[in-house]
Design an enzyme around this catalytic site. Structure first.
Site, PDB file in Angstrom:
ATOM      1  N   TRP A  75       0.839  -1.205   0.000  1.00  0.00           N
ATOM      2  CA  TRP A  75       0.000   0.000   0.000  1.00  0.00           C
ATOM      3  C   TRP A  75       0.870   1.250   0.000  1.00  0.00           C
ATOM      4  CZ3 TRP A  75       0.654  -3.269   3.968  1.00  0.00           C
ATOM      5  CH2 TRP A  75       0.701  -2.821   5.282  1.00  0.00           C
ATOM      6  N   ASP A  76       0.772   2.160   0.938  1.00  0.00           N
ATOM      7  CA  ASP A  76       1.481   3.456   0.855  1.00  0.00           C
ATOM      8  C   ASP A  76       2.904   3.305   0.304  1.00  0.00           C
ATOM      9  OD1 ASP A  76      -0.751   3.937   2.410  1.00  0.00           O
ATOM     10  OD2 ASP A  76       0.301   5.222   3.842  1.00  0.00           O
ATOM     11  N   SER A 164       3.972   5.072   7.379  1.00  0.00           N
ATOM     12  CA  SER A 164       4.530   5.807   6.248  1.00  0.00           C
ATOM     13  C   SER A 164       5.508   6.908   6.606  1.00  0.00           C
ATOM     14  CB  SER A 164       3.402   6.416   5.431  1.00  0.00           C
ATOM     15  OG  SER A 164       2.727   5.385   4.792  1.00  0.00           O
ATOM     16  N   ARG A 245       1.642  11.161  12.315  1.00  0.00           N
ATOM     17  CA  ARG A 245       2.448  10.278  11.462  1.00  0.00           C
ATOM     18  C   ARG A 245       2.787  10.906  10.109  1.00  0.00           C
ATOM     19  NH1 ARG A 245      -2.755   7.730  11.948  1.00  0.00           N
ATOM     20  NH2 ARG A 245      -4.003   7.880  10.058  1.00  0.00           N
ATOM     21  N   ASP A 246       3.452  10.133   9.282  1.00  0.00           N
ATOM     22  CA  ASP A 246       3.675  10.382   7.849  1.00  0.00           C
ATOM     23  C   ASP A 246       4.570  11.596   7.556  1.00  0.00           C
ATOM     24  OD1 ASP A 246       1.877   8.287   7.738  1.00  0.00           O
ATOM     25  OD2 ASP A 246       0.231   9.432   6.855  1.00  0.00           O
ATOM     26  N   GLU A 338      -3.795  12.846   5.756  1.00  0.00           N
ATOM     27  CA  GLU A 338      -2.702  11.889   5.794  1.00  0.00           C
ATOM     28  C   GLU A 338      -1.670  12.169   4.711  1.00  0.00           C
ATOM     29  OE1 GLU A 338      -4.236   7.991   7.421  1.00  0.00           O
ATOM     30  OE2 GLU A 338      -5.485   8.190   5.643  1.00  0.00           O
TER      31      GLU A 338
HETATM   32  C1  FRU Z   1      -2.571   5.862   4.683  1.00  0.00           C
HETATM   33  C2  FRU Z   1      -2.176   5.444   6.074  1.00  0.00           C
HETATM   34  C3  FRU Z   1      -1.046   6.299   6.596  1.00  0.00           C
HETATM   35  C4  FRU Z   1      -0.372   5.401   7.587  1.00  0.00           C
HETATM   36  C5  FRU Z   1      -0.540   4.034   6.961  1.00  0.00           C
HETATM   37  C6  FRU Z   1      -0.778   2.929   7.937  1.00  0.00           C
HETATM   38  O1  FRU Z   1      -3.028   4.809   3.889  1.00  0.00           O
HETATM   39  O2  FRU Z   1      -3.274   5.471   6.938  1.00  0.00           O
HETATM   40  O3  FRU Z   1      -1.497   7.514   7.165  1.00  0.00           O
HETATM   41  O4  FRU Z   1       0.964   5.766   7.768  1.00  0.00           O
HETATM   42  O5  FRU Z   1      -1.642   4.125   6.076  1.00  0.00           O
HETATM   43  O6  FRU Z   1      -0.983   1.706   7.299  1.00  0.00           O
END
Ligand code: FRU
Ligand code: FRU
Length: 491
Positions: A75-76, A164, A245-246, A338
């Site tokens: 994913w991310d 992320s 986060r992120d 996010e």
């Molecule tokens: C976005 C998210 C990010 C996080 C990650 C966790 O898809 O929610 O904000 O870091 O996925 O899986």
């Protein structure tokens, strides 16, 4: 502009720049976000897209290729960048980082088990000459098990996961990997025995790349950089479901010598007595389609108080950071802003951030997608893109019907409603994202791989899908091209 009948006017935003250290936070207001529903076609029928085509990603088919050859859920994803968000190949190999998880897990269980993995592929090949799945080789996980858990004082966590971030490369092949380090403390039934702990962290290693492949070494230490402070950024004591986060780092030509970071946060109020203000609502004087502060605060909308944070590095090594006030708040608008990033073009500063349909506040509705804001500086009175709404690129969605969820889409939803999430805007307006679910209630497949890259034409306060790019707007699957090359001798 005239308001859409029955809807308020969006808030007036000047785009005026403030100093990065000023105590000014721009607002994505309810009046702004109400433009999302205002642009939705109230007559769009079952399974049709109700949103304008120019802001909607073309529909992705169910027969997508899997970039990891069934090795991991993906994913991310983020590229290897410099301080200006240029994307690098190293010695002829393009390199990306992704959150990955074991395919034996259900895709919705991924968040507690996420690891940062990496992929590489030969650089310089046009998308249409690559293998259909993007041509990536999975390189494995960045960290050995146990490394990222060490920063937590309380070692009794039940799940320790990597979320992320972003990756900065230097000329000598050093990589600074900024990421979110997370610990969960749960009982046998999966209930939190204490709130999860989410911190912004850094690990520094090296890339070794040649024709044969890519190896990463040295990621065996983690430096904690930031914990939510409860003053500008909500912490676990204020809300056990806080978002923090992120990290994404960058430099600003207007402030040479400084390095900044944007990240996802929440406004620092207690969950149960959070209040939104008239400024958060943002209605113009004399607005007849507005709401009162009291109405909004009693509606439950106060549970959604996302913000985009700003921090500044205190040393050249980027190992010491200080918080600055948030650059954007979305109080009573959405709870999740996010993976924020700053994108610079034509002297303008674009702030992009992703949000889910399900995290909008009571009275606000909009698609899964990437939202964008433009201003004259990293801290400015940001103007939401596209008719004042903020929507930069959404998945095809019908706002006349409920959403359902990625594991159970609503019967009437467009098959593309959950086709893309976690968009990242790349040089030249290219946007990559991962596939969550494609299809209707009775016939859907889960994703767990990157979708087709699309291109946005970004200009002034608008961003529109370039339908001349790729195949009617859909480019290569998992296409994350480098726009810069790094050659280094280290083997
Ligand atoms: C976005 C998210 C990010 C996080 C990650 C966790 O898809 O929610 O904000 O870091 O996925 O899986
Ligand atoms: C690279 C670049 C980046 C910036 C983007 C804006 O070509 O200049 O530094 O983020 O493009 O177009």
């Amino acid at each position: 502009t005239d308001a859409v009948p029955g809807f308020p006017q969006p808030t007036e935003h000047t785009q005026k720049a403030y100093s990065p250290t000023d105590n000014f936070t721009s607002r994505w207001t309810r009046a702004d976000a109400k433009q999302l529903k205002a642009m939705s076609d109230p007559d769009a029928g079952s399974r049709e897209n109700s949103m304008p085509t120019e802001y909607t990603m073309p529909t992705v088919s169910q027969d997508f290729p899997d970039m990891s050859n069934e090795k991991v859920w993906v994913w991310d994803t983020w590229p290897l960048i410099d301080e200006n968000a240029n994307q690098y190949s190293v010695n002829g190999q393009e390199i990306i980082f992704s959150l990955v998880a074991d395919r034996k897990l259900g895709f919705d269980e991924r968040h507690q088990y996420a690891r940062i993995g990496y992929f590489y592929r030969p650089a310089g090949i046009p998308a249409d000459e690559r293998p259909e799945d993007g041509g990536w080789t999975y390189g494995g996980q960045v960290f050995d098990e146990g490394v990222t858990g060490k920063i937590f004082e309380d070692q009794s966590f039940t799940h320790q996961t990597q979320w992320s971030g972003s990756a900065r490369v230097s000329k000598n092949g050093e990589i600074k990997l900024f990421f979110t380090d997370v610990a969960f403390y749960r009982d046998k039934d999966g209930q939190d025995v204490k709130p999860y702990d989410s911190r912004i962290a850094l690990s520094v290693g090296h890339v070794h790349s040649n024709k044969k492949g890519v190896k990463l070494t040295g990621f065996n230490k983690v430096k904690e950089l930031l914990q939510a402070d409860g003053k500008n950024y909500q912490n676990a004591a204020q809300n056990s479901y806080y978002n923090f986060r992120d990290p994404f780092t960058f430099v600003d030509p207007a402030h040479p010598g400084e390095t900044y970071m944007v990240f996802e946060g929440n406004s620092a109020m207690d969950r149960d007595d959070a209040k939104c203000t008239a400024e958060d609502l943002g209605y113009r004087e004399g607005e007849t389609n507005g709401e009162t502060v009291d109405q909004v605060n009693k509606s439950g909308a106060t549970y959604q108080i996302g913000n985009v944070g700003l921090a500044r590095a205190k040393n050249k090594a980027l190992t010491e950071w200080e918080f600055l006030p948030p650059i954007l708040s979305a109080n009573c608008v959405t709870d999740q802003t996010e993976r924020p990033q700053i994108y610079m073009q034509d002297g303008k500063y674009y702030l992009f951030t992703i949000s889910h349909r399900s995290t909008f506040a009571t009275g606000i509705d909009g698609p899964e997608g990437v939202y964008g804001f433009v201003g004259n500086g990293i801290r400015s009175d940001y103007q939401p893109l596209n008719r004042g709404s903020g929507l930069a690129l959404g998945s095809p969605t019908n706002l006349n019907f409920a959403a359902g969820s990625p594991f159970a889409p609503d019967y009437n939803q467009h098959p593309g409603q959950f086709q893309a999430y976690s968009h990242y805007v790349m040089p030249g307006g290219l946007v990559q994202s991962f596939i969550d679910t494609i299809g209707t209630k009775d016939n859907f497949v889960r994703g767990g791989t990157l979708g087709p890259t699309v291109k946005l034409n970004i200009k002034g306060d608008s961003a529109t899908v370039d339908y001349s790019y790729g195949n009617n707007g859909l480019g290569g699957w998992a296409d994350i091209p480098a726009n810069r090359e790094l050659k280094n001798k280290k083997k």
